[in-house]
Design a protein around this motif. Structure first.
Motif, PDB file in Angstrom:
ATOM      1  N   LEU A 178       0.819  -1.208   0.000  1.00 37.08           N
ATOM      2  CA  LEU A 178       0.000   0.000   0.000  1.00 37.08           C
ATOM      3  C   LEU A 178       0.857   1.264   0.000  1.00 37.08           C
ATOM      4  N   THR A 183      -3.725   3.145  -1.344  1.00 32.92           N
ATOM      5  CA  THR A 183      -4.790   2.353  -0.735  1.00 32.92           C
ATOM      6  C   THR A 183      -6.096   2.531  -1.488  1.00 32.92           C
ATOM      7  N   ASP A 185      -9.923   2.906  -2.092  1.00 35.05           N
ATOM      8  CA  ASP A 185     -11.001   3.356  -1.212  1.00 35.05           C
ATOM      9  C   ASP A 185     -12.350   2.744  -1.571  1.00 35.05           C
ATOM     10  N   VAL A 240      -3.216  -7.460  -3.655  1.00 36.57           N
ATOM     11  CA  VAL A 240      -4.393  -7.514  -2.779  1.00 36.57           C
ATOM     12  C   VAL A 240      -4.932  -8.939  -2.770  1.00 36.57           C
ATOM     13  N   LEU A 257      -8.748  -3.779   3.884  1.00 42.04           N
ATOM     14  CA  LEU A 257      -9.232  -2.749   2.976  1.00 42.04           C
ATOM     15  C   LEU A 257     -10.756  -2.723   2.977  1.00 42.04           C
TER      16      LEU A 257
END
Length: 309
Positions: A178, A183, A185, A240, A257
């Motif tokens: 990240l 990151t 959203d 991810v 997340l």
């Protein structure tokens, strides 16, 4: 022939079945945890006792002769009867001491079971535990396991099942990843990130397609089916990933997340042969598994509903 077959040592019949079902001595040796020469001698001895040729050599292994084919179903019936005999005899064992063999998925076996097994051993030191990490369906009726911890309901007949919890899932990435990539959203932002996917398993692909993203296997730049290795790839910063909150929430290397996004949870089931379920040591371990696993996943569910920040 029936008389000769009925008087044959069961170990020879077991060797015959293993070779017939795997197609080779090497495959049979692996399935029975025996040496290949031992299996070869057992098959040869069986043929000598019966006075029959059961296999013929092929370029890629051994194939049943027509005579061998005719004996396959009776041999399987003998195996089933043998397992039922053991199962019923074991089910009447009234002792609390002894061994209980538990099978669980690779992820649950590594991240959930060790602390639970340690507690069982502290409280019931006369019960020995065998833990079998596998994503395959162990045959409970053949005593490959006494209790199964599964993320799906067993469909075997004569098996008792109970859903004891649900395992919340989450989206995670390494903090190192990240820092470099930013990151995301919103769920749509994931399309601009590297997602660690599965190799032959298509569950992530199907889930993303249900969300309206017609992705293919090539969408995932890093792929792995082994669940524990998959998680290590995420932790290392490869992209991810998706996994169970029960252990990911305690990992200092990763960050969850979009915590407000609720992913489908996995059901957690216990399963055991009906004939064995009331055996004192198995009943006791079942009760402790139910209590401890519920505590693990209920704690995650409570944390998930707590206000953040």
């Amino acid at each position: 022939m029936d008389k000769a077959f009925s008087q044959t040592d069961w170990s020879l019949i077991r060797a015959f079945l293993a070779v017939a079902e795997t197609g080779s001595l090497s495959g049979a040796a692996r399935s029975l945890s025996q040496s290949q020469p031992t299996l070869g001698r057992q098959v040869k001895l069986l043929e000598e006792q019966l006075g029959l040729r059961l296999f013929e050599r092929q370029p890629r292994g051994l194939a049943l002769t027509p005579t061998g084919e005719s004996l396959l179903e009776p041999a399987r019936a003998m195996r089933e009867a043998f397992h039922q005999l053991n199962l019923r005899a074991a089910g009447r064992d009234e002792r609390m001491r002894g061994t209980v063999r538990i099978t669980a998925s690779d992820v649950v076996a590594r991240h959930v079971m060790p602390q639970i097994v340690a507690k069982i051993r502290r409280i019931e030191p006369d019960i020995q535990i065998e833990l079998v990490p596998t994503n395959e369906s162990e045959n409970l009726l053949f005593r490959e396991a006494d209790i199964a911890v599964r993320m799906y309901r067993s469909t075997q007949l004569d098996v008792i099942t109970k859903q004891i919890a649900t395992a919340p899932m989450g989206i995670y990435a390494a903090k190192s990843y990240l820092e470099l990539m930013g990151t995301p959203d919103a769920i749509e932002d994931l399309l601009n990130h590297t997602i660690v996917g599965y190799d032959r398993d298509d569950r992530i692909i199907q889930a993303m397609r249900e969300m309206g993203w017609p992705v293919t296997r090539d969408f995932f730049a890093v792929r792995c089916d082994d669940q524990n290795t998959y998680w290590e790839l995420v932790r290392a910063g490869c992209g991810v990933g998706f996994t169970q909150q029960s252990f990911a929430e305690h990992d200092p290397l990763v960050q969850r997340l979009m915590p407000a996004l609720v992913l489908p949870a996995l059901p957690v089931w216990l399963a055991a042969p009906e004939a064995m379920r009331s055996t004192p040591r198995i009943k006791r371990v079942w009760e402790m598994l139910e209590e401890e696993i519920c505590e693990v996943f209920e704690g995650v569910n409570l944390d998930a509903t707590a206000p953040s920040g």
